[in-house]
Design an enzyme around this catalytic site. Structure first.
Site, PDB file in Angstrom:
ATOM      1  N   TYR A 108       0.847  -1.196   0.000  1.00 50.44           N
ATOM      2  CA  TYR A 108       0.000   0.000   0.000  1.00 50.44           C
ATOM      3  C   TYR A 108       0.888   1.253   0.000  1.00 50.44           C
ATOM      4  O   TYR A 108       1.827   1.362   0.803  1.00 50.44           O
ATOM      5  CB  TYR A 108      -0.887  -0.038   1.249  1.00 50.44           C
ATOM      6  CG  TYR A 108      -1.738   1.169   1.447  1.00 50.44           C
ATOM      7  CD1 TYR A 108      -2.812   1.420   0.609  1.00 50.44           C
ATOM      8  CD2 TYR A 108      -1.486   2.069   2.469  1.00 50.44           C
ATOM      9  CE1 TYR A 108      -3.603   2.542   0.785  1.00 50.44           C
ATOM     10  CE2 TYR A 108      -2.278   3.182   2.665  1.00 50.44           C
ATOM     11  CZ  TYR A 108      -3.334   3.415   1.813  1.00 50.44           C
ATOM     12  OH  TYR A 108      -4.115   4.517   1.991  1.00 50.44           O
ATOM     13  N   LYS A 205     -11.566  -0.969   5.515  1.00 48.42           N
ATOM     14  CA  LYS A 205     -11.893  -1.660   4.284  1.00 48.42           C
ATOM     15  C   LYS A 205     -12.875  -2.804   4.565  1.00 48.42           C
ATOM     16  O   LYS A 205     -13.992  -2.548   4.957  1.00 48.42           O
ATOM     17  CB  LYS A 205     -10.601  -2.124   3.608  1.00 48.42           C
ATOM     18  CG  LYS A 205      -9.495  -1.045   3.593  1.00 48.42           C
ATOM     19  CD  LYS A 205      -9.817   0.164   2.751  1.00 48.42           C
ATOM     20  CE  LYS A 205      -8.854   1.329   2.961  1.00 48.42           C
ATOM     21  NZ  LYS A 205      -7.441   1.040   2.866  1.00 48.42           N
TER      22      LYS A 205
HETATM   23  C1  LIG Z   1      -6.195   1.629   3.236  1.00 49.05           C
HETATM   24  C2  LIG Z   1      -5.053   0.736   3.499  1.00 49.05           C
HETATM   25  C3  LIG Z   1      -4.131   1.008   4.514  1.00 49.05           C
HETATM   26  C4  LIG Z   1      -4.204   2.272   5.352  1.00 49.05           C
HETATM   27  O1  LIG Z   1      -5.298   2.280   6.186  1.00 49.05           O
HETATM   28  P1  LIG Z   1      -6.075   3.621   6.653  1.00 49.05           P
HETATM   29  O2  LIG Z   1      -7.201   3.078   7.434  1.00 49.05           O
HETATM   30  O3  LIG Z   1      -6.486   4.343   5.403  1.00 49.05           O
HETATM   31  O4  LIG Z   1      -5.094   4.407   7.448  1.00 49.05           O
HETATM   32  C5  LIG Z   1      -3.128   0.090   4.740  1.00 49.05           C
HETATM   33  N1  LIG Z   1      -3.004  -1.024   3.991  1.00 49.05           N
HETATM   34  C6  LIG Z   1      -3.857  -1.313   2.993  1.00 49.05           C
HETATM   35  C7  LIG Z   1      -3.675  -2.557   2.209  1.00 49.05           C
HETATM   36  C8  LIG Z   1      -4.903  -0.445   2.706  1.00 49.05           C
HETATM   37  O5  LIG Z   1      -5.730  -0.730   1.705  1.00 49.05           O
END
Ligand SMILES: *Cc1c(COP(=O)(O)O)cnc(C)c1O
Length: 392
Positions: A108, A205
């Protein structure tokens, strides 16, 4: 497929019940949200249930943490205000100046940016490697490597990394293995059972699942050590000492989302499989990146390591113009960052999620688009994708 279901007798039951005991005072089936920052003491130091002040602990957050540790099969879970807040707290619990972090070359973008721009200036070393190549990982490990960080499936190219194999290599060098399990969710993949030391999540997510609450988690077993100190204790200290914690309402919304994780992931996966299969050989699509396709390079490994193949698909189109037109041409798939919600989303990584890593090893080709396939009717979703491709 051999999902290690032995960790949780039935994941679907655990997801609904772990840490969710009814309220002992009123019998409320759903435990109340504890909107309080402080707790009355029965005389000095007489803490009811151990609670003193909400940065250190709140019953709603504890309920989420109990649930998260049960889902990943870990001893302890810590919940945070965002995925990156959790990652930062974890990394600062492990690293000191001079230490090296080895990352997959398509983690990410925000994870790379966090280390590159916030930790490297404080003396941390960072390099990236192709995690699918065990020899390359072995060669990239330095005497100072303290963390090996990987993501599988990766974002956005859906590469599959062998968690067990990389863990063995990293452990031989004394490094802590962290798996960002955001894309798979614990229903599809449980990295601790495969040899990883720590799991992180953006609960924003799939775990939250409804695009309405930001959050992060760090999950690990008590026997993971940094030198002669327990990593869990160090994370517990910094979670309290810094306070990047989830609010009671955020924790409660995340718990509410997790209850339907299993049914959602089943549908995300079957919808994505249908769409991926339908796009193979489409004249406007040069590559479909989806681990559920038999000719995906990580298919066999994903079938061993994951229960299903998940809801994320990436597509390579002819060029940037085609990719942009497609990304702007769908109607049900809304053009927005993030993923993992019940509604389908469209992303053009090189200008959205991965804009911050342009010019680095993590740069994403500008002819790639990423789909977060939701749980709507699959015919509607496929129809939307096909009409947008038509107009490219
Ligand atoms: C969105 C995401 C993050 C970061 O998370 P936040 O809740 O936006 O801080 C880390 N790893 C992955 C794979 C992500 O999709």
């Amino acid at each position: 497929m051999t999902q290690p279901d032995s960790i949780t007798p039935d994941f679907r039951t655990t997801a609904i019940h772990a840490g969710q005991d009814f309220d002992p005072t009123t019998g409320a089936v759903i435990p109340p949200v504890y909107f309080t920052t402080t707790f009355v003491q029965d005389g000095l130091g007489g803490f009811r249930g151990g609670y003193e002040y909400a940065r250190g602990g709140n019953p709603t957050r504890d309920s989420l943490q109990t649930l998260l540790s049960a889902l990943e099969g870990g001893d302890r879970a810590f919940s945070f205000a965002s995925g990156l807040a959790g990652e930062d707290t974890l990394l600062r619990s492990i690293l000191k100046p001079g230490d090296h972090v080895l990352m997959g070359n398509d983690v990410y973008g925000g994870t790379h940016r966090l280390v590159n721009r916030a930790h490297v200036p404080w003396g941390i070393e960072l390099s990236t490697v192709e995690m699918m190549d065990a020899d390359a990982v072995r060669a990239a490990i330095r005497p100072t490597t303290k963390v090996v960080w990987l993501e599988t499936p990766s974002n956005p190219l859906m590469k599959i990394t062998d968690i067990a194999a990389i863990s063995e290599i990293a452990h031989a060098a004394g490094a802590v293995v962290v798996v960002d399990n955001t894309f798979a969710s614990p229903y599809l993949q449980q990295p601790l059972s495969l040899g990883a030391d720590v799991v992180t999540h953006s609960t924003t997510k799939y775990l939250g699942g409804h695009s309405d609450v930001l959050g992060g988690a760090v999950i690990l077993n008590n026997d993971v050590m940094v030198g002669d100190e327990s990593l869990a204790e160090k994370v517990a200290f910094l979670q309290f000492g810094v306070g990047a914690v989830s609010s009671p309402l955020d924790a409660w919304l995340t718990i509410r989302g997790i209850k339907t994780l299993a049914v959602r992931m089943d549908r995300h996966s079957s919808n994505a499989q249908t769409i991926a299969e339908a796009l193979v050989g489409h004249p406007k699509v040069s590559t479909v990146f989806y681990p559920g396709l038999p000719d995906h390079p990580g298919h066999e490994l994903a079938a061993r390591q994951m229960k299903l193949f998940g809801g994320m698909i990436s597509l390579r189109l002819a060029d940037a113009t085609a990719a942009r037109a497609f990304a702007e041409g769908t109607k049900l798939f809304q053009l927005a960052e993030s993923l993992g919600g019940v509604e389908s989303l469209m992303c053009y990584p090189s200008e959205m999620t991965h804009a911050s890593v342009r010019g680095t090893a993590l740069e994403v080709p500008d002819n790639v688009v990423r789909l977060s396939v939701g749980i709507e009717g699959v015919d509607d979703l496929l129809g939307d994708v096909l009409q947008a491709l038509e107009r490219v």
